[in-house]
Scaffold this active site. Sequence first.
Site, short mmCIF file in Angstrom:
data_model
loop_
_atom_site.label_atom_id
_atom_site.label_comp_id
_atom_site.label_asym_id
_atom_site.label_seq_id
_atom_site.Cartn_x
_atom_site.Cartn_y
_atom_site.Cartn_z
N GLY A 30 69.69 -26.72 -35.51
CA GLY A 30 69.01 -26.03 -34.42
C GLY A 30 69.42 -26.56 -33.06
O GLY A 30 69.59 -27.75 -32.88
N THR A 31 69.60 -25.67 -32.11
CA THR A 31 69.84 -25.98 -30.70
C THR A 31 69.34 -24.77 -29.92
O THR A 31 69.18 -23.70 -30.52
CB THR A 31 71.34 -26.14 -30.39
OG1 THR A 31 72.01 -24.98 -30.85
CG2 THR A 31 71.93 -27.36 -31.08
N THR A 32 69.06 -24.76 -28.69
CA THR A 32 69.16 -25.75 -27.64
C THR A 32 67.74 -26.00 -27.11
O THR A 32 66.92 -25.09 -27.09
CB THR A 32 70.06 -25.21 -26.50
OG1 THR A 32 71.36 -24.97 -27.02
CG2 THR A 32 70.12 -26.14 -25.31
N ASP A 47 65.33 -22.33 -27.83
CA ASP A 47 65.72 -21.03 -28.35
C ASP A 47 65.27 -20.93 -29.81
O ASP A 47 64.65 -21.84 -30.34
CB ASP A 47 67.24 -20.83 -28.22
CG ASP A 47 68.01 -21.59 -29.27
OD1 ASP A 47 67.87 -22.83 -29.33
OD2 ASP A 47 68.75 -20.97 -30.05
#
EC number: 3.4.25.1
Length: 258
Positions: A30-32, A47
Site C-alpha cells: 500500500g502507498t501513498t 489513497d
Amino acid sequence: MDFLSDHQPDMLPGKRQLPAVQGVIEAPHGTTIVAVTFPGGVVLAGDRRATMGNVIAQRDIEKVFPADEYSAVGIAGTAGLAVEMVKLFQLELEHFEKVEGAQLSLEGKANRLSTMIRSNLGMAMQGLAVVPLFAGFDVDRDRGRIFSYDVTGGRSEEHGFAATGSGSIFARGAMKKLYRDDLNEAEATTLVVQALYDAADDDSATGGPDVARRIYPIVTVITDDGFRRLTDEESSEIARSILARRLEQPDGPRAALL
C-alpha cells in the site's frame, strides 16, 4: 509484548519464520500516505490502492487508522504486516491507558511505534517492509505533530508536511509548493487530496479519486477535540471540486508568487 514473547512469540511482528523462497514474495503493498499540520491540529490522509507487482490487488484498501483518541497511523509497505502492526499498536496504547490511568505522551507513542518497526527488520530484509507515518495532536504542546520512519525504526519529526510510500516524492513536491503555515482545516484537507492526486498522476501504485466506483481518499483530522475521519460525502466533495478544477488546470494549482 512481554506476554506474547513468553507465550506465543510467533504472533509478534517480525518473529514469524518465513519459508525459504526463490525470488520476491508477492504480497499486496500500500502507498501513498501524506500528512500536513495546521494551527490547531494535523491532517493525515492516504489513497485507497494496494498493488501486487504490476497488478492492482485492491482498490479500496484502508491505510489510515486511529491509534488512540489523539493520534493516527498511516501505513505504507506490505499491507498485511502493516495492519497487524497497527492493531497491536492500538492494543498496547489502550492497555497502557487502562493500567496507568493516563495516556502515553505523543513522544512516547512515536517511540513505541519505532520499536515495533525495528522488530520487523528481518522481514523487511526479505522485501516485506512496513514504513508508516504517525501523526497526532500533542496535548502538552497544544499543536499537531508528524513523525516519519525508515525500515530500521529510525524516527524523524517532520515539520509542516510529510509523505511516505512510492508516490511520496510526487506528493511531497506538491505539498512543498502549496503548504503555508496559516492553513485552516478546510485548506489542509484540500491540500492533502491535491498531493495524493499529483502522486497518482505519476505513480502507478497510487490510486486517485475514483468517481465511477465512489472510492475517495481517506482523510482524517486530529485536533484537541480528538480524532475525526471525514465522511464519504465530505471526501467526495473535496475530490470532486479538485477534479472540476483539474479539467481547466490538469497540472493542479500553482504556488502563490511572492
